[in-house]
Design a protein around this motif. Structure first.
Motif, mmCIF file in Angstrom:
data_model
loop_
_atom_site.group_PDB
_atom_site.id
_atom_site.type_symbol
_atom_site.label_atom_id
_atom_site.label_comp_id
_atom_site.label_asym_id
_atom_site.label_seq_id
_atom_site.Cartn_x
_atom_site.Cartn_y
_atom_site.Cartn_z
ATOM 1 N N THR A 59 0.975 -1.332 0.007
ATOM 2 C CA THR A 59 -0.022 0.016 -0.003
ATOM 3 C C THR A 59 0.822 1.029 0.147
ATOM 4 O O THR A 59 1.643 1.303 0.944
ATOM 5 C CB THR A 59 -0.849 -0.018 1.101
ATOM 6 N N ASP A 60 0.858 2.088 -1.033
ATOM 7 C CA ASP A 60 1.518 3.201 -1.237
ATOM 8 C C ASP A 60 0.790 4.539 -1.087
ATOM 9 O O ASP A 60 -0.321 4.610 -2.076
ATOM 10 C CB ASP A 60 2.193 2.979 -2.400
ATOM 11 N N ILE A 61 0.924 5.165 -0.194
ATOM 12 C CA ILE A 61 0.243 6.658 -0.013
ATOM 13 C C ILE A 61 1.324 7.779 -0.336
ATOM 14 O O ILE A 61 2.268 7.765 0.118
ATOM 15 C CB ILE A 61 -0.301 6.690 1.355
ATOM 16 N N GLU A 98 -3.101 13.783 -2.601
ATOM 17 C CA GLU A 98 -2.845 12.492 -2.152
ATOM 18 C C GLU A 98 -3.325 11.234 -3.051
ATOM 19 O O GLU A 98 -4.548 11.410 -3.713
ATOM 20 C CB GLU A 98 -3.466 12.298 -0.788
ATOM 21 N N THR A 126 -3.452 7.134 -3.350
ATOM 22 C CA THR A 126 -3.062 5.742 -2.740
ATOM 23 C C THR A 126 -3.261 4.579 -3.700
ATOM 24 O O THR A 126 -4.266 4.500 -4.733
ATOM 25 C CB THR A 126 -4.278 5.554 -1.400
ATOM 26 N N LYS A 150 -2.566 0.401 -4.355
ATOM 27 C CA LYS A 150 -2.531 -1.080 -3.501
ATOM 28 C C LYS A 150 -2.313 -2.016 -4.746
ATOM 29 O O LYS A 150 -2.770 -2.404 -5.464
ATOM 30 C CB LYS A 150 -3.808 -1.442 -2.767
ATOM 31 N N LYS A 199 5.865 10.163 1.480
ATOM 32 C CA LYS A 199 5.537 8.724 0.865
ATOM 33 C C LYS A 199 5.243 7.999 2.414
ATOM 34 O O LYS A 199 5.840 7.907 3.208
ATOM 35 C CB LYS A 199 6.230 7.903 0.181
#
Length: 156
Positions: free
Chosen positions: A10-12, A19, A21, A23, A130
């Protein structure tokens, strides 16, 4: 001992523009124990690009990430330190700075989570913050007997 695993990434990413996000769920393997281990997996970045990724975690607080394929990079994410890293994309090569605010590793031979919170800068100017979470679990199958795997963009 090599252990086959399901790896959920999971990368935010927070930038001045907002923003985003994403996955990714993929198959991979893990070698090592709670203090020092290596994760190896492949990622389908989009319909066109894939990457082979190796993450080595040392002493639960320093992560070395090597990617090969469409995007080649070598990054070191070490809590409380800034490292310069080389990043190659289909659009060109970059030197980026990475400052790790925190690295938390709670992975054992049975699975767990690796969380990294870091900033990325180009030429000293902050570009993104990140939050990357890697979840490792035992390999599972869906009710129809097929392995679970996929990618989705969660939101902007």
């Amino acid at each position: 001992m090599i252990q086959n695993r399901i790896i959920t990434i999971t990368d935010i990413s927070r930038t001045p523009d907002g923003e985003e996000t994403s996955k990714v769920i993929t198959k991979g393997c893990m070698v090592g124990g709670p203090q020092d281990y290596t994760l190896h997996f492949s990622e389908m970045l989009d319909d066109e690009y894939t990457c082979d990724t190796r993450m080595h975690v040392k002493n639960r607080c320093c992560v070395s990430i090597v990617r090969t394929g469409a995007y080649n990079s070598e990054m070191i994410i070490e809590e409380g330190r800034r490292h310069n890293s080389h990043y190659v994309t289909p659009y060109g090569e970059f030197m980026i700075g990475i400052f790790a605010k925190s690295v938390e590793s709670n992975i054992s031979t049975g699975g767990g989570k690796l969380k990294m919170n870091y900033t990325i800068d180009f030429f000293g100017g902050l570009t993104a913050e990140k939050m990357l979470t890697i979840e490792v679990s035992a390999k599972t199958t869906s009710p129809n007997g097929k392995e679970k795997s996929g990618r989705k963009l969660v939101g902007k």
